[in-house]
Design a protein around this motif. Sequence first.
Motif, PDB file in Angstrom:
ATOM      1  N   ASN A 342       6.839  16.541  20.376  1.00 18.43           N
ATOM      2  CA  ASN A 342       7.462  16.136  21.472  1.00 18.43           C
ATOM      3  C   ASN A 342       6.926  14.873  22.005  1.00 18.43           C
ATOM      4  OD1 ASN A 342       5.843  17.906  22.619  1.00 18.43           O
ATOM      5  ND2 ASN A 342       7.234  18.551  24.147  1.00 18.43           N
ATOM      6  N   ILE A 343       5.848  14.484  21.287  1.00 24.24           N
ATOM      7  CA  ILE A 343       5.047  13.312  21.941  1.00 24.24           C
ATOM      8  C   ILE A 343       4.952  12.222  20.973  1.00 24.24           C
ATOM      9  CG2 ILE A 343       2.355  12.561  22.178  1.00 24.24           C
ATOM     10  CD1 ILE A 343       1.721  15.562  22.900  1.00 24.24           C
ATOM     11  N   ILE A 344       5.060  10.884  21.454  1.00 29.72           N
ATOM     12  CA  ILE A 344       4.969   9.634  20.763  1.00 29.72           C
ATOM     13  C   ILE A 344       3.395   9.131  21.121  1.00 29.72           C
ATOM     14  CG2 ILE A 344       5.604   6.999  20.961  1.00 29.72           C
ATOM     15  CD1 ILE A 344       8.575   8.041  21.880  1.00 29.72           C
ATOM     16  N   PRO A 345       2.885   9.170  19.891  1.00 26.90           N
ATOM     17  CA  PRO A 345       1.257   9.208  20.270  1.00 26.90           C
ATOM     18  C   PRO A 345       0.849   7.835  20.538  1.00 26.90           C
ATOM     19  CG  PRO A 345       1.855   9.126  17.801  1.00 26.90           C
ATOM     20  CD  PRO A 345       3.385   9.339  18.449  1.00 26.90           C
ATOM     21  N   THR A 346      -0.404   7.720  21.114  1.00 27.31           N
ATOM     22  CA  THR A 346      -1.082   6.410  21.377  1.00 27.31           C
ATOM     23  C   THR A 346      -1.637   5.795  20.093  1.00 27.31           C
ATOM     24  OG1 THR A 346      -1.803   7.440  23.491  1.00 27.31           O
ATOM     25  CG2 THR A 346      -2.871   5.443  22.800  1.00 27.31           C
ATOM     26  N   VAL A 347      -2.067   6.721  19.237  1.00 36.86           N
ATOM     27  CA  VAL A 347      -2.642   6.101  17.908  1.00 36.86           C
ATOM     28  C   VAL A 347      -1.824   6.827  16.621  1.00 36.86           C
ATOM     29  CG1 VAL A 347      -4.523   5.894  16.378  1.00 36.86           C
ATOM     30  CG2 VAL A 347      -4.840   5.822  18.978  1.00 36.86           C
ATOM     31  N   ALA A 348      -1.639   6.167  15.684  1.00 38.09           N
ATOM     32  CA  ALA A 348      -1.047   6.758  14.478  1.00 38.09           C
ATOM     33  C   ALA A 348      -1.791   6.036  13.386  1.00 38.09           C
ATOM     34  CB  ALA A 348       0.374   6.315  14.022  1.00 38.09           C
ATOM     35  N   GLU A 349      -2.237   6.868  12.334  1.00 41.03           N
ATOM     36  CA  GLU A 349      -3.153   6.547  11.135  1.00 41.03           C
ATOM     37  C   GLU A 349      -2.571   6.885   9.940  1.00 41.03           C
ATOM     38  OE1 GLU A 349      -7.653   6.958  13.162  1.00 41.03           O
ATOM     39  OE2 GLU A 349      -6.986   8.210  11.704  1.00 41.03           O
ATOM     40  N   ALA A 350      -3.175   6.294   8.783  1.00 44.34           N
ATOM     41  CA  ALA A 350      -2.992   6.420   7.527  1.00 44.34           C
ATOM     42  C   ALA A 350      -4.141   6.172   6.745  1.00 44.34           C
ATOM     43  CB  ALA A 350      -1.657   5.514   6.789  1.00 44.34           C
ATOM     44  N   HIS A 351      -4.218   7.066   6.011  1.00 42.32           N
ATOM     45  CA  HIS A 351      -5.497   6.926   5.019  1.00 42.32           C
ATOM     46  C   HIS A 351      -4.919   6.441   3.718  1.00 42.32           C
ATOM     47  CE1 HIS A 351      -8.729   9.682   7.084  1.00 42.32           C
ATOM     48  NE2 HIS A 351      -8.085   8.944   8.010  1.00 42.32           N
ATOM     49  N   VAL A 352      -5.578   5.494   3.192  1.00 44.94           N
ATOM     50  CA  VAL A 352      -5.299   4.802   1.784  1.00 44.94           C
ATOM     51  C   VAL A 352      -6.404   4.991   0.889  1.00 44.94           C
ATOM     52  CG1 VAL A 352      -4.438   2.759   0.597  1.00 44.94           C
ATOM     53  CG2 VAL A 352      -3.886   3.471   2.932  1.00 44.94           C
ATOM     54  N   ASP A 353      -6.212   5.531  -0.606  1.00 39.28           N
ATOM     55  CA  ASP A 353      -7.050   5.719  -1.474  1.00 39.28           C
ATOM     56  C   ASP A 353      -6.982   4.525  -2.487  1.00 39.28           C
ATOM     57  OD1 ASP A 353      -8.526   6.340  -3.464  1.00 39.28           O
ATOM     58  OD2 ASP A 353      -7.974   8.350  -3.700  1.00 39.28           O
ATOM     59  N   VAL A 354      -7.752   3.553  -2.308  1.00 40.67           N
ATOM     60  CA  VAL A 354      -7.932   2.309  -3.128  1.00 40.67           C
ATOM     61  C   VAL A 354      -8.934   2.552  -4.255  1.00 40.67           C
ATOM     62  CG1 VAL A 354      -8.532   0.051  -3.233  1.00 40.67           C
ATOM     63  CG2 VAL A 354      -7.018   0.895  -1.397  1.00 40.67           C
ATOM     64  N   ARG A 355      -8.751   2.146  -5.518  1.00 37.27           N
ATOM     65  CA  ARG A 355      -9.481   2.007  -6.582  1.00 37.27           C
ATOM     66  C   ARG A 355      -9.672   0.701  -7.108  1.00 37.27           C
ATOM     67  NH1 ARG A 355     -11.898   7.554  -7.003  1.00 37.27           N
ATOM     68  NH2 ARG A 355     -10.729   8.730  -5.576  1.00 37.27           N
ATOM     69  N   LEU A 356     -10.816   0.151  -7.012  1.00 37.39           N
ATOM     70  CA  LEU A 356     -10.835  -1.306  -7.414  1.00 37.39           C
ATOM     71  C   LEU A 356     -11.540  -1.350  -8.904  1.00 37.39           C
ATOM     72  CD1 LEU A 356     -12.784  -2.653  -4.257  1.00 37.39           C
ATOM     73  CD2 LEU A 356     -10.205  -2.726  -4.877  1.00 37.39           C
ATOM     74  N   LEU A 357     -11.224  -2.264  -9.616  1.00 36.29           N
ATOM     75  CA  LEU A 357     -11.489  -2.525 -10.789  1.00 36.29           C
ATOM     76  C   LEU A 357     -13.139  -2.959 -10.685  1.00 36.29           C
ATOM     77  CD1 LEU A 357      -8.691  -4.910 -12.395  1.00 36.29           C
ATOM     78  CD2 LEU A 357      -9.433  -2.318 -13.102  1.00 36.29           C
ATOM     79  N   PRO A 358     -13.926  -2.502 -11.614  1.00 38.47           N
ATOM     80  CA  PRO A 358     -15.363  -2.889 -11.541  1.00 38.47           C
ATOM     81  C   PRO A 358     -16.069  -4.071 -11.048  1.00 38.47           C
ATOM     82  CG  PRO A 358     -15.021  -1.462 -13.390  1.00 38.47           C
ATOM     83  CD  PRO A 358     -13.615  -1.989 -13.061  1.00 38.47           C
ATOM     84  N   ASP A 359     -15.223  -5.129 -11.453  1.00 42.82           N
ATOM     85  CA  ASP A 359     -15.611  -6.480 -11.093  1.00 42.82           C
ATOM     86  C   ASP A 359     -14.995  -6.892  -9.648  1.00 42.82           C
ATOM     87  OD1 ASP A 359     -13.548  -6.607 -12.088  1.00 42.82           O
ATOM     88  OD2 ASP A 359     -13.841  -8.393 -13.592  1.00 42.82           O
ATOM     89  N   GLU A 360     -14.188  -6.012  -9.044  1.00 39.09           N
ATOM     90  CA  GLU A 360     -13.581  -6.689  -7.798  1.00 39.09           C
ATOM     91  C   GLU A 360     -14.519  -6.907  -6.610  1.00 39.09           C
ATOM     92  OE1 GLU A 360     -10.807  -8.094  -6.179  1.00 39.09           O
ATOM     93  OE2 GLU A 360     -10.148  -7.104  -7.932  1.00 39.09           O
ATOM     94  N   ASP A 361     -14.325  -7.797  -5.846  1.00 38.06           N
ATOM     95  CA  ASP A 361     -15.041  -7.990  -4.686  1.00 38.06           C
ATOM     96  C   ASP A 361     -14.239  -7.317  -3.561  1.00 38.06           C
ATOM     97  OD1 ASP A 361     -15.932  -9.107  -2.237  1.00 38.06           O
ATOM     98  OD2 ASP A 361     -15.735 -11.030  -2.565  1.00 38.06           O
ATOM     99  N   PRO A 362     -14.854  -6.149  -2.938  1.00 43.62           N
ATOM    100  CA  PRO A 362     -14.265  -5.566  -2.028  1.00 43.62           C
ATOM    101  C   PRO A 362     -13.816  -6.305  -0.758  1.00 43.62           C
ATOM    102  CG  PRO A 362     -16.185  -4.366  -2.874  1.00 43.62           C
ATOM    103  CD  PRO A 362     -16.039  -5.735  -3.357  1.00 43.62           C
ATOM    104  N   GLY A 363     -14.469  -7.253  -0.286  1.00 42.38           N
ATOM    105  CA  GLY A 363     -14.354  -8.048   0.963  1.00 42.38           C
ATOM    106  C   GLY A 363     -13.026  -8.718   0.641  1.00 42.38           C
TER     107      GLY A 363
END
Length: 480
Positions: A342-363
């Motif tokens: 019964n609470i509409i929250p101040t904060v909601a979050e999602a965690h995301v599992d990203v897997r990058l190819l070896p030569d990918e630039d994370p930034g």
Amino acid sequence: MREAGSDLGSRRVALAAALATALLGGVALNMKPGEKADPRGAAASIDAQGIVDRLREYLKIDTSNPPGNEIRAARFFKEWFEAEGIPAEIFEFAPGRANIVARLKGTGAKGALVLSNHMDVVNVERPYWSVDPFGGIIKDGYIYGRGALDMKTTGLLEAATFVRLKQSGARLSRDLIFLGTADEEAGATGIDWIVKERPDLLRGAEFMLNEGGAIDAVNHRPRSYNVSVTEKVPYWLVITSRGRPGHGSMPFAKENAVLALLRALDRLAGYETPIRITPVAEAYFKARAAAEQPAMAAKYRDIRSALEEPGFRAEVLAQPELNAILRNTIAITMLQGAPQTNIIPTVAEAHVDVRLLPDEDPGAFLSTIRKIVEEPGVTVEPFARVIPATISPVDSELVLAIDRARARRHPDAALAPTILTGWTESASVRPLGIKAYGFEPYILDESEQQRTHGNDERISVENVRFGAALMDEIVRDLCR
């Protein structure tokens, strides 16, 4: 197996050339069967049933991470080794968190081989298991238990090979190091402690045999011996939405953190990352071609052109493993909102599992994701350490040993260097100068492989028996 030195050198050159050509766009590796297996390869001191029994006991040790409690597994191995006269040392680097290291001395003519495994397992969703996940239960020819595939069976087989070599009194050209680590599934603190605090424990190591590839099968027929030489980079993100709180009985749309998060996630779920064919992925398809029918083999040998055909492209991308080695992947895995209904929250979050190819630039990838999910009050941030990708040579002596075993046992299968879609501790030790590879000696079809981290994780008794013999064969070959 015995070979004259000059002949062995010729075979190494041929293999190196074939694999290098595959990486550069040439023909796939598919060496002809070599000589018969060395009869010394199967020591009788630990029989197959004894290995199955020990595996069942090991699977009963709950090392779910968190919290881990890997010291229980370390003691299991230490007691076994010391009963066989093998000194072993446990390093408890935090309460209940421990690594174990043991070493068999060789002549030192060649660099040491590390038999590496992690002792922790992921947590279970008990209501969805048909058996006790820590019961070590055998049913219908399968041993069930969390860690049966990832990766307690492999650790047990490495230990069995370790003990067999000690009992046999075999003359080893290399030191053999058994390494069991903690916390691979969560924070990698176990291998980090080894690398940062006690790299001397891996002194002189040239190779590491670790988790990763397996023997891929279709309709129970081995198709390829997959040996991972590199892996994708985990890049875990947290998407956070902030709004104003309220009572669930009086909903509102403006500044609603949950609704904003859902809009952002909907856009993310609809985003298709571009297909990119890395050199290792191209080599993998070329190697796989050797075990395919002519029409499919032709496509695999020219995967770049073949993927331009819509029908073939859809067929390939529908296969999760092939899709994952051809692009960066995004999986929305966790959602968090209010502490009660019964609470509409101040904060909601999602965690995301990203897997990058070896030569990918994370930034650069992060910038792209931020643009896709852009929404007032929504932020995207990495929340775990990023370990850059590393790669091991595709033509090393360890790869040669695996390929000789393939040629003896399954000459119609291909040897396929590949990208591992998950992260392993191989990435942490390669900067030490150790050539690390992922190969687990089991024949698995797609349905069995998908049980990793899933419900009713299991491995067949037949695979345990086969894997014990194959592990022993490869290690003896490499260490003679």
